[in-house]
Every structure is written in C-alpha cells, then in structure tokens.
Design an enzyme around this catalytic site. Structure first.
Site, PDB file in Angstrom:
ATOM      1  N   HIS A 497      39.902  44.589  45.332  1.00 16.92           N
ATOM      2  CA  HIS A 497      39.918  45.270  44.375  1.00 16.92           C
ATOM      3  C   HIS A 497      41.272  44.848  43.347  1.00 16.92           C
ATOM      4  CE1 HIS A 497      37.803  48.278  46.987  1.00 16.92           C
ATOM      5  NE2 HIS A 497      36.918  47.316  46.905  1.00 16.92           N
TER       6      HIS A 497
HETATM    7  C1  LIG Z   1      34.907  40.703  49.733  1.00 23.20           C
HETATM    8  C2  LIG Z   1      34.861  41.717  48.606  1.00 23.20           C
HETATM    9  C3  LIG Z   1      34.279  43.024  48.745  1.00 23.20           C
HETATM   10  C4  LIG Z   1      34.206  43.862  47.628  1.00 23.20           C
HETATM   11  N1  LIG Z   1      33.375  45.032  47.921  1.00 23.20           N
HETATM   12  C5  LIG Z   1      33.451  46.003  46.946  1.00 23.20           C
HETATM   13  C6  LIG Z   1      32.611  47.136  47.089  1.00 23.20           C
HETATM   14  O1  LIG Z   1      31.888  47.357  48.169  1.00 23.20           O
HETATM   15  N2  LIG Z   1      32.637  48.063  46.066  1.00 23.20           N
HETATM   16  C7  LIG Z   1      33.350  47.799  44.709  1.00 23.20           C
HETATM   17  O2  LIG Z   1      33.326  48.657  44.062  1.00 23.20           O
HETATM   18  N3  LIG Z   1      34.065  46.540  44.657  1.00 23.20           N
HETATM   19  C8  LIG Z   1      33.905  45.758  45.557  1.00 23.20           C
HETATM   20  N4  LIG Z   1      34.765  44.518  45.424  1.00 23.20           N
HETATM   21  C9  LIG Z   1      35.359  44.299  44.108  1.00 23.20           C
HETATM   22  C10 LIG Z   1      34.083  43.798  43.014  1.00 23.20           C
HETATM   23  O3  LIG Z   1      33.684  42.655  43.710  1.00 23.20           O
HETATM   24  C11 LIG Z   1      35.010  43.543  41.704  1.00 23.20           C
HETATM   25  O4  LIG Z   1      35.492  44.975  41.533  1.00 23.20           O
HETATM   26  C12 LIG Z   1      33.841  43.226  40.515  1.00 23.20           C
HETATM   27  O5  LIG Z   1      33.065  42.248  40.992  1.00 23.20           O
HETATM   28  C13 LIG Z   1      34.733  42.647  39.263  1.00 23.20           C
HETATM   29  O6  LIG Z   1      33.819  42.456  38.500  1.00 23.20           O
HETATM   30  P1  LIG Z   1      34.399  41.570  37.112  1.00 23.20           P
HETATM   31  O7  LIG Z   1      33.237  41.493  36.418  1.00 23.20           O
HETATM   32  O8  LIG Z   1      35.513  42.660  36.628  1.00 23.20           O
HETATM   33  O9  LIG Z   1      35.284  40.549  37.541  1.00 23.20           O
HETATM   34  P2  LIG Z   1      34.829  39.213  38.353  1.00 23.20           P
HETATM   35  O10 LIG Z   1      33.475  39.616  39.162  1.00 23.20           O
HETATM   36  O11 LIG Z   1      35.978  38.537  38.856  1.00 23.20           O
HETATM   37  O12 LIG Z   1      34.240  38.422  37.100  1.00 23.20           O
HETATM   38  C14 LIG Z   1      35.282  37.700  36.347  1.00 23.20           C
HETATM   39  C15 LIG Z   1      34.394  36.307  35.803  1.00 23.20           C
HETATM   40  O13 LIG Z   1      35.321  35.892  34.788  1.00 23.20           O
HETATM   41  C16 LIG Z   1      35.617  34.183  35.181  1.00 23.20           C
HETATM   42  N5  LIG Z   1      36.733  33.746  34.739  1.00 23.20           N
HETATM   43  C17 LIG Z   1      38.035  33.943  35.170  1.00 23.20           C
HETATM   44  N6  LIG Z   1      38.860  33.355  34.466  1.00 23.20           N
HETATM   45  C18 LIG Z   1      38.109  32.635  33.654  1.00 23.20           C
HETATM   46  C19 LIG Z   1      38.538  31.912  32.431  1.00 23.20           C
HETATM   47  N7  LIG Z   1      39.898  31.507  32.318  1.00 23.20           N
HETATM   48  N8  LIG Z   1      37.551  31.557  31.606  1.00 23.20           N
HETATM   49  C20 LIG Z   1      36.233  31.751  31.633  1.00 23.20           C
HETATM   50  N9  LIG Z   1      35.860  32.645  32.734  1.00 23.20           N
HETATM   51  C21 LIG Z   1      36.788  33.150  33.573  1.00 23.20           C
HETATM   52  C22 LIG Z   1      35.243  34.312  36.724  1.00 23.20           C
HETATM   53  O14 LIG Z   1      34.915  32.852  37.026  1.00 23.20           O
HETATM   54  C23 LIG Z   1      34.267  35.383  37.062  1.00 23.20           C
HETATM   55  O15 LIG Z   1      33.049  35.030  37.129  1.00 23.20           O
HETATM   56  C24 LIG Z   1      34.914  43.836  46.413  1.00 23.20           C
HETATM   57  C25 LIG Z   1      35.416  42.361  46.374  1.00 23.20           C
HETATM   58  C26 LIG Z   1      35.453  41.467  47.390  1.00 23.20           C
HETATM   59  C27 LIG Z   1      36.069  40.164  47.267  1.00 23.20           C
END
Ligand SMILES: Cc1cc2nc3c(=O)[nH]c(=O)nc-3n(C[C@H](O)[C@H](O)[C@H](O)COP(=O)(O)OP(=O)(O)OC[C@H]3O[C@@H](n4cnc5c(N)ncnc54)[C@H](O)[C@@H]3O)c2cc1C
Length: 564
Positions: A497
């Site tokens: 997280h």
């Molecule tokens: C093992 C594990 C278990 C988890 N379990 C839970 C759970 O049970 N419940 C829960 O609420 N959360 C959980 N989480 C957390 C959850 O996965 C994240 O909170 C959520 O996926 C974040 O989504 P996001 O879209 O904010 O970011 P991300 O999923 O990180 O997406 C961001 C995207 O931006 C892209 N990016 C990064 N930098 C750049 C750049 N410079 N240029 C272009 N693109 C870029 C990345 O490649 C990525 O695809 C878990 C995480 C892990 C690792």
C-alpha cells in the site's frame, strides 16, 4: 504542436482506468455527436494486453513464488520492482527503515497481483487529528465520499455482507454490495465458534467479544460484469487464474473500446510535464518509449495516476514552478505481520481466497491517541508468508515416506493456520520520495526513486500488544507445538500500500492537491491514487482510490463543462 487530446492520463492502473472509462462516455461543446466525444490518451510505462494463461503458467513454473513471479521481466526495460531493492535507492537503510512495498508495471498496474480486500475507511479516519491528534485531517469527510464508495463497489464488483458492516464504527452504507459475501471458510466458522466460548479472551478485551466479520472483496461471488465466480484457488496474490478477481484491465478495455475516442500508448515512460509560460497552465507531457525515443504530447487537462512512488517522481522531474515542498513527503504503508500455528483440530486451509473474514474491533477507539489502530485478517492459506506450504512440505518429505508421509501430510497441512495484522502508521514529514542520483540501465536513464522511510514509535510500540492479541486468539485453537509470532518487536513487512506523497488538504502550505484532487498550483492537473491520502487508517487503500477516481472524473466533467 497540434493538440490532439483533451485529457492525458498517466498510468493504466485502477485509478487511471476508472477515470479513463468514465471520461470516455463524455462529450464537449454541449453536443452529443461523434466528433464531440472527449479525446483521451492514456500513457502507460509497462506492457499491454497481458496473456493470463501464459502468466499463470510462468507462475506455476517459477521456483521462487513471489508477487512478481508471473510477470516476466522485459530485457532492457523497466521491470516491476519485485523486491524493493531491485529498484528503489534505499539499500543502505537498516531493514526496519526500508520501504518494503512494490507495484506492478503493466497495463492494469498492481491490481494484477493485489489481494482484492475492499474495506472502507471509517468516518473517524478522515478526522483523526481532531479526534486523536494524529496526522492531518482530510479536507473531505466520510459522508462526502460515501456515495462514491457505493459507486466504486458497483463499478469494480465487490462481494460483501451489507447488514453486517452497515454502521460499523459509524460507517453507514446507503447501498448494498452488488454481490453477496464470499462464503466464510470452514476455518472462519470454527474460529468463530471457539472465540465465542473463550472467556479468557473476552476478559482480556474488556469483556467485548472478538467477533469475525466478513471482509468485502473485489472478486465475484456470483457471475458479475461478464466475469466468472471465484474458483477458490487461493493464488489471488500474485494472479487470479480465471479473472474472478477484479483487475484494472477491465476498465482500460472499456475505455479503449472502438466506440470511444480513447488511445492507449503502452511502453511509454513519462519523464515530465511542462508549463506553457504564457498561460501558466500545464500544456504538455513528455515520455520515452522503450526504444529510447523522446515524445511530447499536448492536452487541455492532465491526470497523474502513476502511484505513490511514480507520481511524485514525475512531479519532481518536472521541476514545475510553485515548488511545492510537500511533493514526495509523508510516504506511508500499512506495516504487516503474522501469527501462525498448527491447530489441534483440522481447519482445512487452501480453499477459497486467502482471507474471507477478519476482526475489526481494533480499527478505532480512544486508544488511538497513544497507539495505532489495526485490523486482523483470518487466513485461508495455511501459514501465509511465515510458514509456506512449500516449506512445510519440504520438511515433511525430508523426514518421512510411505504411510508416515501420508499421515504427516494429513496432520500438518490440514492444521496450518495464520492470522495477520495490518497496522496504521503516522504521516511523517521526513518519510519521502526524492530523485536518486543513480540511474539504472532499465529505466532509460531516468533517475530511480530515492526513499527515506521509518515507522515511528506510535506504530512500533503497538506491535507487542498486537502480537499478544494474535497469540490469545491462536491459543483458543489449542495449538500443537509453538505459536510463531514476529521475532522481535520491530519486525514488519510491507502491505503493497503506497500512500501519502502528494497529499490532499485545504491549501498549498499543508498539501499538494485540494479536496477534488486538483493541484493547488496548477488547476488543469489532477492526481489519482493513494498518494493523495493525508492519513491511512486501517482500510486497504484501493476502494478509496477507486471512489476518489470516480469523483475526479466528475470534477473534470464539471471543469471542462462536459455532458454525458
Ligand atoms: C501484493 C499486493 C497485495 C495488495 N492487496 C491489496 C488489497 O487486498 N486491497 C487493496 O485495497 N489494495 C491492495 N494492494 C494495493 C493495490 O494494488 C494498489 O493500491 C492499487 O493497485 C493502486 O492502483 P493505482 O492505479 O493507484 O496504481 P498502480 O496500480 O501502481 O498503477 C499505476 C500505473 O502507472 C504506471 N506508471 C508508473 N510510472 C509511470 C510513468 N513514469 N509513465 C507512465 N506510466 C507509469 C505503472 O506502470 C502502473 O501501471 C496490494 C498491493 C500488492 C503489491
């Protein structure tokens, strides 16, 4: 430069995916015609269209099973940081001062390997400074976000028991979940029974019983949104083999449907955003494709949804006027740990998702003035990370064969059980992401993030109490052999997280974005994701990320005067 897009979104995770999917249905110029449909570009650093069966195969064949093991590391290009020190610059920090959470770099982001637990924050989590002197209050309340929580639960598909959770700690719910809860596991039912009869455990906690409640989760308990029901493989982290668990490719695919005017460019690593000196507005975004070529694209409005490490990194690389000191600061996680034992009676783990129930009792209370809140999860996956089934198998196979082997397997694997905790931590000014002087060949010469991180006494001093609670619960199982608890008081793991780093607040002296997640300094820039969280409570963050992202899409609709 020709302005081809109205909105550019950086990051194709759940935040970017939901925003893109909502914007894809909107029209400008007050006219619902094809040519007035909003033009949106999603830029994503990782690969596109992952093939689920291939990824499952890679996972099955991997000798070392980790959250990153299904996801092949592309040669010469940004791998997802599987181990924190594969990528972050923090190798000299002591283990307890390391930030241990990583993310998945591909279309769909970390929802590929997330667990899918979807609790809401509690009303008190939004005002923990006022109530407990903890951190900074959110500029919005639970009531502001509640309709968006309901919408997020329906949009991503959350299974849960409405009646059991409604009004828990004041967290009212105005809509039922779209699907009934995932059925409690056999061990949930057995543990509920033993806890009911455990007088000592009740007494230890002011005669208040420790009750198991359902854990809402983004996986199907019935067919939903053309996806199948969970088949209970227990491998959600790192990959759901059948697609019953939600992942953000669903919304990326919806957004980029050919009826819409949304483009996705994958393998596009954003290196900065630039201001037009004449208008003072953000005007362009620059990115490098994996072939190391540089590109610039223009738009009217921008959303950074690249997660709590990469969003501040992009802002810092951009060196924008305004120089907001809060960018990159207050990095948080939910420190985690486990208690494990072999129960006297078999509990038959490894069926169903890794957890279906938990104990919410310690999520709130006056104690938060002095020690952190925490939530407990009951495992369905044997000994979790502490005593993996592989490790137990190796031990049994090394010691026995024939009928003894069979009996040992029956005795041990059916009785392996874990509880885990997820703890609240305070936002600390010096916990931060900055730009490392180091660049790595796989990051196309772009700096890696330098991370300074520590978990302070507020959380660390609570670990003893948390261990004691886990121990008293495990004791009710009348365990065979020792109960395994974290080795020392400061041992903890990352939850995945990644929170803080671009927090929301009332003005630029205390935050990076306003209550709409819009930059204080740059009104045509929004930030999606848990980097905007001022504090973290004890809810896994992604449902709140989803709710805020849907709210961002609505704010953009109003700001650009769009119609649906
Ligand atoms: C093992 C594990 C278990 C988890 N379990 C839970 C759970 O049970 N419940 C829960 O609420 N959360 C959980 N989480 C957390 C959850 O996965 C994240 O909170 C959520 O996926 C974040 O989504 P996001 O879209 O904010 O970011 P991300 O999923 O990180 O997406 C961001 C995207 O931006 C892209 N990016 C990064 N930098 C750049 C750049 N410079 N240029 C272009 N693109 C870029 C990345 O490649 C990525 O695809 C878990 C995480 C892990 C690792």
């Amino acid at each position: 430069m020709e302005k081809k897009y109205d909105v550019i979104i950086v990051g194709a995770g759940i935040s970017g995916g939901l925003i893109a999917s909502r914007l894809s249905k909107l029209y400008k110029n007050n006219q619902k015609s094809e040519k007035n449909k909003l033009r949106v570009l999603i830029l994503e650093a990782g690969e596109d269209r992952s093939n689920r069966p291939e990824l499952v195969e890679t996972y099955l064949n991997a000798a070392n099973k980790s959250p990153g093991s299904p996801y092949k590391i592309p040669v010469n290009m940004a791998p997802s940081p599987d181990g924190a020190n594969d990528y972050y610059d923090q190798s000299e920090a002591h283990d307890n001062n390391q930030f241990k959470s990583t993310y998945e770099r591909r279309v769909g982001g970390s929802t590929w390997h997330w667990l899918g637990n979807c609790p809401r924050l509690l009303p008190s989590d939004f005002k923990s400074n006022k109530l407990y002197g903890l951190g900074e209050d959110w500029p919005i309340t639970y009531d502001d976000l509640e309709p968006w929580y309901c919408e997020a639960e329906h949009e991503i598909g959350v299974s849960g028991d409405h009646d059991e959770l409604n009004h828990s700690f004041g967290a009212f719910r105005t809509r039922p979940f779209p699907m009934h809860r995932i059925w409690p596991s056999y061990s949930d039912i057995q543990i509920s029974k033993v806890l009911k009869n455990a007088d000592d455990t009740h007494k230890a906690y002011n005669d208040l019983p420790l009750v198991l409640v359902n854990t809402p989760q983004a996986r199907n308990s019935q067919p939903y949104n053309e996806r199948p029901v969970c088949t209970g493989n227990s491998s959600c982290v790192p990959i759901c083999p059948v697609g019953a668990k939600y992942d953000a490719t669903i919304h990326i695919e919806k957004a980029t449907d050919k009826k819409n005017r949304v483009d996705l460019i994958s393998k596009a690593v954003v290196t900065g955003i630039q201001v037009d000196p004449e208008t003072g507005k953000i005007a362009t975004v620059s990115y490098k494709s994996w072939d190391d070529k540089e590109h610039i694209v223009a738009a009217d409005l921008f959303v950074l949804a690249a997660n709590g490490i990469e969003t501040p990194k992009i802002l810092l690389m951009s060196r924008l006027p305004g120089n907001n000191d809060h960018i990159g600061r207050y990095l948080m996680d939910h420190p985690q740990g486990e208690g494990v034992c072999f129960s006297r009676e078999p509990l038959f783990p490894f069926r169903g998702p890794p957890t279906t129930s938990g104990i919410d009792k310690f999520r709130d209370g006056a104690f938060r003035k002095d020690s952190c809140a925490f939530r407990l999860s009951m495992g369905n996956d044997g000994g979790g990370r502490t005593l993996t089934s592989g490790a137990v198998l190796n031990e049994i196979v090394a010691d026995s064969f024939g009928s003894k082997l069979k009996s040992e397997l029956n005795q041990k694997l059916t009785r392996l059980f874990r509880i885990s905790f997820l703890a609240e931590m305070r936002p600390l000014y010096n916990n931060r992401v900055t730009l490392s002087p180091k660049t790595e060949k796989f990051t196309l010469g772009i700096p890696v993030p330098k991370i300074d991180f520590t978990v302070d006494g507020y959380t660390m001093n609570s670990f003893e109490k948390i261990s004691a609670v886990m121990q008293s619960i495990l004791k009710t199982l009348n365990p065979v052999g020792d109960i395994l608890l974290p080795n020392n008081q400061s041992e903890h793991k990352g939850a995945g997280h990644i929170m803080g780093t671009c927090r929301m607040g009332t003005n630029k002296t205390n935050s990076v974005v306003d209550r709409e997640c819009r930059s204080h300094e740059h009104p045509n820039l929004f930030i999606g994701g848990s980097s905007v969280f001022p504090t973290v409570g004890t809810a896994n963050p992604t449902l709140t990320v989803a709710a805020l992202s849907l709210r961002i899409a609505d704010s953009i609709k109003k700001q650009l005067k769009l119609i649906s």
